[in-house]
Design a protein around this motif. Structure first.
Motif, short mmCIF file in Angstrom:
data_model
loop_
_atom_site.label_atom_id
_atom_site.label_comp_id
_atom_site.label_asym_id
_atom_site.label_seq_id
_atom_site.Cartn_x
_atom_site.Cartn_y
_atom_site.Cartn_z
N VAL A 199 0.85 -1.19 0.00
CA VAL A 199 0.00 0.00 0.00
C VAL A 199 0.89 1.24 0.00
O VAL A 199 1.84 1.34 0.78
N GLY A 200 0.61 2.17 -0.89
CA GLY A 200 1.42 3.38 -1.01
C GLY A 200 2.48 3.28 -2.10
O GLY A 200 3.20 4.25 -2.36
N TYR A 201 2.57 2.12 -2.73
CA TYR A 201 3.54 1.90 -3.81
C TYR A 201 2.84 1.65 -5.15
O TYR A 201 3.50 1.32 -6.13
N GLU A 202 1.53 1.82 -5.17
CA GLU A 202 0.77 1.45 -6.36
C GLU A 202 1.23 2.18 -7.60
O GLU A 202 1.33 1.59 -8.70
N SER A 250 10.78 5.36 4.21
CA SER A 250 9.91 4.96 5.31
C SER A 250 10.63 4.11 6.34
O SER A 250 10.12 3.90 7.45
N ARG A 290 11.79 4.67 -2.19
CA ARG A 290 10.59 4.98 -1.41
C ARG A 290 10.54 4.15 -0.13
O ARG A 290 10.16 4.65 0.93
#
Length: 223
Positions: free
Chosen positions: A158-161, A190, A186
């Motif tokens: 999630v968040g890498y789509e 995080s 990315r």
């Protein structure tokens, strides 16, 4: 050469398929990998049932695809640039070479599906033992591969789509490396502590480089 009759047949078939690449194929040990110069497949038990036979053929198809399509020089450069995080390229490249193999050779998809069915429970068990980066890499592979089974790891990507959508334009190992670079940047944003540690990850989908063998199932379950 081992005593299992199918193993001899498998080695002969693999040699025929890889003759144009000059690759040696051996059944030995309990892992599947390639360094671009040889393909190592697991030794086979007796008796050998059909599901296990198809699983081994899936391993062979995967390693064959690396020999045919992977640029080991590019993978080596990525490994040297990102020590400890080589798995990021491995998982993208695994998904790519399987996709290319399925388009080129009839029967590959069925063999890969049979392989995945055999090792699915093992992947789930190993994921429970992996660190955050290892789980992320496995999730990336499952997201990009054709199996349509995330094994409960959906939240990991999630968040890498938007980055993962770029896989649609990946055609070569260079493209895989570019996508892997974006994913890694990315992820490290995080997980900044992971960038400092740079310890080898157990999440590798295969060490697709000339000096390190490639595991055969795309998810690092052969170790």
């Amino acid at each position: 050469m081992r005593n299992n009759p199918f193993e001899s047949q498998l080695e002969r078939l693999a040699r025929t398929l890889t003759d144009q690449f000059g690759v040696q194929v051996v059944c030995q040990g309990d892992e599947a990998w390639t360094d671009g110069k040889q393909i190592m497949l697991p030794s086979l038990p007796e008796p050998l049932d059909e599901p296990l036979e198809r699983m081994i053929l899936g391993y062979l198809d995967h390693e064959m695809a690396h020999v045919a399509f992977s640029d080991f020089g590019v993978v080596k450069e990525f490994s040297e640039k990102h020590p400890g995080h080589e798995a990021m390229l491995n998982v993208v490249e695994d998904a790519l070479i399987e996709q290319r193999a399925m388009r080129r050779w009839p029967g590959v998809r069925a063999n890969l599906d049979a392989m995945f069915a055999q090792i699915r429970d093992r992947i789930i068990a190993l994921c429970a033992q992996r660190d955050a980066f290892g789980r992320f890499c496995t999730a990336v592979y499952l997201k990009l591969a054709h199996y349509c089974d995330m094994l409960g790891l959906d939240a990991e990507v999630v968040g890498y789509e938007d980055v993962l959508d770029g896989f649609a334009t990946v055609r070569t190992t260079n493209d895989s490396a570019s996508l892997a670079e974006r994913l890694l940047v990315r992820w490290l944003q995080s997980h900044p502590a992971a960038d400092c540690a740079k310890e080898p990850s157990s999440g590798s989908a295969g060490k697709t480089e000339e000096s390190q063998p490639t595991e055969g199932d795309g998810t690092g379950t052969n170790k």
